[in-house]
Design a protein around this motif. Structure first.
Motif, PDB file in Angstrom:
ATOM      1  N   ASP A  18       0.866  -1.176   0.000  1.00 25.46           N
ATOM      2  CA  ASP A  18       0.000   0.000   0.000  1.00 25.46           C
ATOM      3  C   ASP A  18       0.904   1.227   0.000  1.00 25.46           C
ATOM      4  O   ASP A  18       1.477   1.597   1.022  1.00 25.46           O
ATOM      5  N   SER A  19       1.036   1.891  -1.155  1.00 24.49           N
ATOM      6  CA  SER A  19       1.990   2.986  -1.271  1.00 24.49           C
ATOM      7  C   SER A  19       1.589   4.187  -0.418  1.00 24.49           C
ATOM      8  O   SER A  19       2.453   4.896   0.088  1.00 24.49           O
ATOM      9  N   ALA A  20       0.308   4.432  -0.233  1.00 28.11           N
ATOM     10  CA  ALA A  20      -0.130   5.545   0.619  1.00 28.11           C
ATOM     11  C   ALA A  20       0.261   5.272   2.069  1.00 28.11           C
ATOM     12  O   ALA A  20       0.715   6.169   2.782  1.00 28.11           O
ATOM     13  N   ALA A  21       0.119   4.027   2.506  1.00 26.01           N
ATOM     14  CA  ALA A  21       0.506   3.667   3.872  1.00 26.01           C
ATOM     15  C   ALA A  21       2.020   3.747   4.030  1.00 26.01           C
ATOM     16  O   ALA A  21       2.513   4.159   5.086  1.00 26.01           O
ATOM     17  N   ASP A  22       2.758   3.362   2.985  1.00 23.95           N
ATOM     18  CA  ASP A  22       4.219   3.453   3.039  1.00 23.95           C
ATOM     19  C   ASP A  22       4.672   4.909   3.157  1.00 23.95           C
ATOM     20  O   ASP A  22       5.579   5.225   3.930  1.00 23.95           O
ATOM     21  N   LEU A  23       4.042   5.800   2.405  1.00 28.19           N
ATOM     22  CA  LEU A  23       4.388   7.214   2.476  1.00 28.19           C
ATOM     23  C   LEU A  23       4.060   7.779   3.852  1.00 28.19           C
ATOM     24  O   LEU A  23       4.858   8.512   4.435  1.00 28.19           O
ATOM     25  N   LYS A  24       2.903   7.429   4.388  1.00 22.81           N
ATOM     26  CA  LYS A  24       2.522   7.908   5.724  1.00 22.81           C
ATOM     27  C   LYS A  24       3.516   7.404   6.762  1.00 22.81           C
ATOM     28  O   LYS A  24       3.945   8.161   7.633  1.00 22.81           O
ATOM     29  N   ARG A  25       3.900   6.134   6.665  1.00 17.96           N
ATOM     30  CA  ARG A  25       4.872   5.571   7.615  1.00 17.96           C
ATOM     31  C   ARG A  25       6.211   6.276   7.481  1.00 17.96           C
ATOM     32  O   ARG A  25       6.857   6.602   8.481  1.00 17.96           O
ATOM     33  N   PHE A  26       6.639   6.541   6.255  1.00 15.47           N
ATOM     34  CA  PHE A  26       7.898   7.241   6.032  1.00 15.47           C
ATOM     35  C   PHE A  26       7.862   8.629   6.662  1.00 15.47           C
ATOM     36  O   PHE A  26       8.785   9.044   7.345  1.00 15.47           O
ATOM     37  N   LEU A  27       6.779   9.357   6.437  1.00 13.84           N
ATOM     38  CA  LEU A  27       6.675  10.703   6.979  1.00 13.84           C
ATOM     39  C   LEU A  27       6.563  10.696   8.497  1.00 13.84           C
ATOM     40  O   LEU A  27       7.087  11.576   9.174  1.00 13.84           O
ATOM     41  N   ASP A  28       5.886   9.690   9.060  1.00 16.20           N
ATOM     42  CA  ASP A  28       5.757   9.595  10.518  1.00 16.20           C
ATOM     43  C   ASP A  28       7.071   9.238  11.191  1.00 16.20           C
ATOM     44  O   ASP A  28       7.360   9.700  12.294  1.00 16.20           O
ATOM     45  N   GLU A  29       7.894   8.403  10.537  1.00 16.75           N
ATOM     46  CA  GLU A  29       9.127   7.917  11.156  1.00 16.75           C
ATOM     47  C   GLU A  29      10.371   8.688  10.733  1.00 16.75           C
ATOM     48  O   GLU A  29      11.463   8.343  11.155  1.00 16.75           O
ATOM     49  N   LYS A  30      10.191   9.719   9.924  1.00 15.11           N
ATOM     50  CA  LYS A  30      11.339  10.487   9.445  1.00 15.11           C
ATOM     51  C   LYS A  30      11.949  11.262  10.608  1.00 15.11           C
ATOM     52  O   LYS A  30      11.231  11.924  11.366  1.00 15.11           O
ATOM     53  N   PRO A  31      13.257  11.217  10.778  1.00 15.18           N
ATOM     54  CA  PRO A  31      13.907  11.980  11.857  1.00 15.18           C
ATOM     55  C   PRO A  31      13.702  13.484  11.659  1.00 15.18           C
ATOM     56  O   PRO A  31      13.561  13.955  10.531  1.00 15.18           O
TER      57      PRO A  31
END
Length: 58
Positions: free
Chosen positions: A41-54
């Motif tokens: 799920d690319s939308a979920a991957d983007l959200k996870r990336f943005l949430d976990e970005k330092p």
């Protein structure tokens, strides 16, 4: 004269392995232990990336 006690048997030394360590997958190369990933799920991957970005990666 005293005699020295007989030496106790030792465990054999581990053999040296001359394999290429870069040809094997390490445990860090898997998602195991980091949480199981969802199925593409690319939308979920983007959200996870943005949430976990330092914070220094703005």
């Amino acid at each position: 004269m005293s005699t020295a006690p007989a030496p106790e048997p030792r465990d054999p030394k581990p053999a040296l392995i001359f394999d290429d360590p870069l040809s094997q997958q390490s445990s860090d190369d898997t998602d195991r232990g980091w949480g199981e990933r969802s199925d593409g799920d690319s939308a979920a991957d983007l959200k996870r990336f943005l949430d976990e970005k330092p914070p220094h990666h703005l």
